[in-house]
Scaffold this active site. Structure first.
Site, PDB file in Angstrom:
ATOM      1  N   GLY A 150       2.373   2.079  10.654  1.00  0.00           N
ATOM      2  CA  GLY A 150       3.425   3.102  10.356  1.00  0.00           C
ATOM      3  C   GLY A 150       3.998   3.435  11.802  1.00  0.00           C
TER       4      GLY A 150
ATOM      5  N   GLY B 160       2.702  -1.222   4.395  1.00  0.00           N
ATOM      6  CA  GLY B 160       2.770   0.078   4.035  1.00  0.00           C
ATOM      7  C   GLY B 160       4.225   0.591   3.742  1.00  0.00           C
ATOM      8  N   GLY B 161       4.758   1.197   4.658  1.00  0.00           N
ATOM      9  CA  GLY B 161       6.208   2.103   4.522  1.00  0.00           C
ATOM     10  C   GLY B 161       7.179   0.891   3.686  1.00  0.00           C
TER      11      GLY B 161
ATOM     12  N   HIS C 255      -9.441   1.038   4.992  1.00  0.00           N
ATOM     13  CA  HIS C 255      -8.134   1.087   5.774  1.00  0.00           C
ATOM     14  C   HIS C 255      -8.140   2.046   6.801  1.00  0.00           C
ATOM     15  CE1 HIS C 255      -3.836   2.550   6.434  1.00  0.00           C
ATOM     16  NE2 HIS C 255      -3.428   1.372   5.911  1.00  0.00           N
TER      17      HIS C 255
ATOM     18  N   GLU D 104      -5.355  -5.291  10.568  1.00  0.00           N
ATOM     19  CA  GLU D 104      -4.463  -4.283  10.778  1.00  0.00           C
ATOM     20  C   GLU D 104      -4.833  -3.314  12.136  1.00  0.00           C
ATOM     21  OE1 GLU D 104      -2.623  -3.178   6.861  1.00  0.00           O
ATOM     22  OE2 GLU D 104      -4.170  -1.640   7.293  1.00  0.00           O
TER      23      GLU D 104
ATOM     24  N   ASN E  47       0.755  -1.156   0.051  1.00  0.00           N
ATOM     25  CA  ASN E  47      -0.002  -0.196  -0.155  1.00  0.00           C
ATOM     26  C   ASN E  47       0.964   1.177  -0.042  1.00  0.00           C
ATOM     27  OD1 ASN E  47      -1.869   2.107   0.574  1.00  0.00           O
ATOM     28  ND2 ASN E  47      -2.244   1.466   2.580  1.00  0.00           N
ATOM     29  N   TRP E  48       0.864   2.058  -1.297  1.00  0.00           N
ATOM     30  CA  TRP E  48       1.866   3.115  -1.217  1.00  0.00           C
ATOM     31  C   TRP E  48       1.361   4.241  -0.709  1.00  0.00           C
ATOM     32  CZ3 TRP E  48       3.823   2.609  -7.187  1.00  0.00           C
ATOM     33  CH2 TRP E  48       4.403   1.317  -7.390  1.00  0.00           C
ATOM     34  N   LYS E  49       0.042   4.202  -0.360  1.00  0.00           N
ATOM     35  CA  LYS E  49      -0.656   5.390   0.426  1.00  0.00           C
ATOM     36  C   LYS E  49      -0.544   6.522  -0.379  1.00  0.00           C
ATOM     37  CE  LYS E  49       0.530   3.417   4.957  1.00  0.00           C
ATOM     38  NZ  LYS E  49       0.500   3.502   6.075  1.00  0.00           N
TER      39      LYS E  49
ATOM     40  N   SER F  72       3.359  -2.460  10.198  1.00  0.00           N
ATOM     41  CA  SER F  72       4.792  -2.581  10.594  1.00  0.00           C
ATOM     42  C   SER F  72       5.541  -3.867  10.009  1.00  0.00           C
ATOM     43  CB  SER F  72       5.388  -2.059  11.896  1.00  0.00           C
ATOM     44  OG  SER F  72       4.719  -0.743  12.249  1.00  0.00           O
TER      45      SER F  72
END
Ligand code: PEP
Length: 233
Positions: free
Chosen positions: A160, A217-218, A94, A154, A9-11, A196
């Site tokens: 994050g 994500g990150g 999300h 999640e 997920n590149w947000k 994470s």
């Protein structure tokens, strides 16, 4: 060997240049047996990323969609438009949509009903067992052999933050959800973990009971880390 999913997920974290550069790198990742890799770029660049990853083993999905079909809904993105571009799946619910864009459980569940009735697949995010609308799912997903739903656990505090849930905790929640899905004859719905995930913890998470993959994500926006997660399998 169970099928595993790695979803990035590149947000809204990458500009166009960086999104394209990342896609150019990840198109070189080749598919392993029983591994499905997907990335969700920001909607603005989804068409560019689709073109780059067209011939690759990586599937491009959407981060979100709005309620309505084509019509007067300024700023919206609808399922018809995603389908037209060749997108076959979207993330929904999300925790950042819930907390930062004030999408309520009711709104998200209503969107879930819409997408389950459409031709698109969906990854429905939840942060507690009680947030999973099992009855709604059962009523709209009758055929356990053609599952077009994935669930993603999640915990909000793990997203994050660098704080990953313990394996015991992940397995406890996933098993509780899986048991209820089984009671509803929906045991084929995969359950991902997100929060994470990185190359150091992905192997343990991905090999845990009732974990069918990870939503990342990150770490998914950095090629080396994404590759590290893929290679941890
Ligand atoms: C996410 O955005 O779904 C997520 C899990 O983020 P991160 O991996 O950065 O915690």
């Amino acid at each position: 060997m169970k099928k595993l999913h790695i979803v990035g997920n590149w947000k809204m974290t990458l500009n166009k240049e960086d999104s394209i550069a990342l896609a150019e790198k990840i198109k070189t990742i080749s598919k392993k047996d029983n591994l499905n890799i997907e990335v969700a770029p920001t909607s603005l660049y989804i068409n560019d990323i689709l073109k780059i990853l067209k011939e690759s083993d990586i599937n491009v999905i959407s981060q979100n969609f709005d309620f309505e079909s084509l019509g007067s809904f300024t700023g919206g993105i609808c399922l018809d438009q995603l389908i037209e571009l060749g997108v076959s799946k979207s993330i929904l619910g999300h925790s950042e949509r819930r907390s930062k864009f004030n999408e309520s459980d009711d709104q998200i569940n209503s969107k879930l009903e819409t997408v389950l009735k459409s031709q698109l697949d969906v990854i429905f995010c939840f942060d507690s067992y009680d947030q999973v609308p099992f009855d709604l799912i059962k009523n709209n997903l009758n055929d356990n052999s053609k599952i077009k739903l994935t669930l993603a656990y999640e915990p909000t505090w793990a997203i994050g933050t660098g704080k990953t849930a313990s394996i015991d905790h992940i397995v406890e929640i996933h098993t509780k959800v899986k048991n209820t899905l089984t009671e509803y004859s929906l045991q084929n719905v995969p359950i991902l973990y997100g929060g994470s995930v990185n190359p150091s913890n992905s192997r343990d998470i991905l090999s845990s009971n009732n974990v069918d993959g990870v939503l990342v994500g990150g770490a998914s926006t950095k090629f080396d880390q994404l590759l590290g997660i893929v290679n941890s399998i």
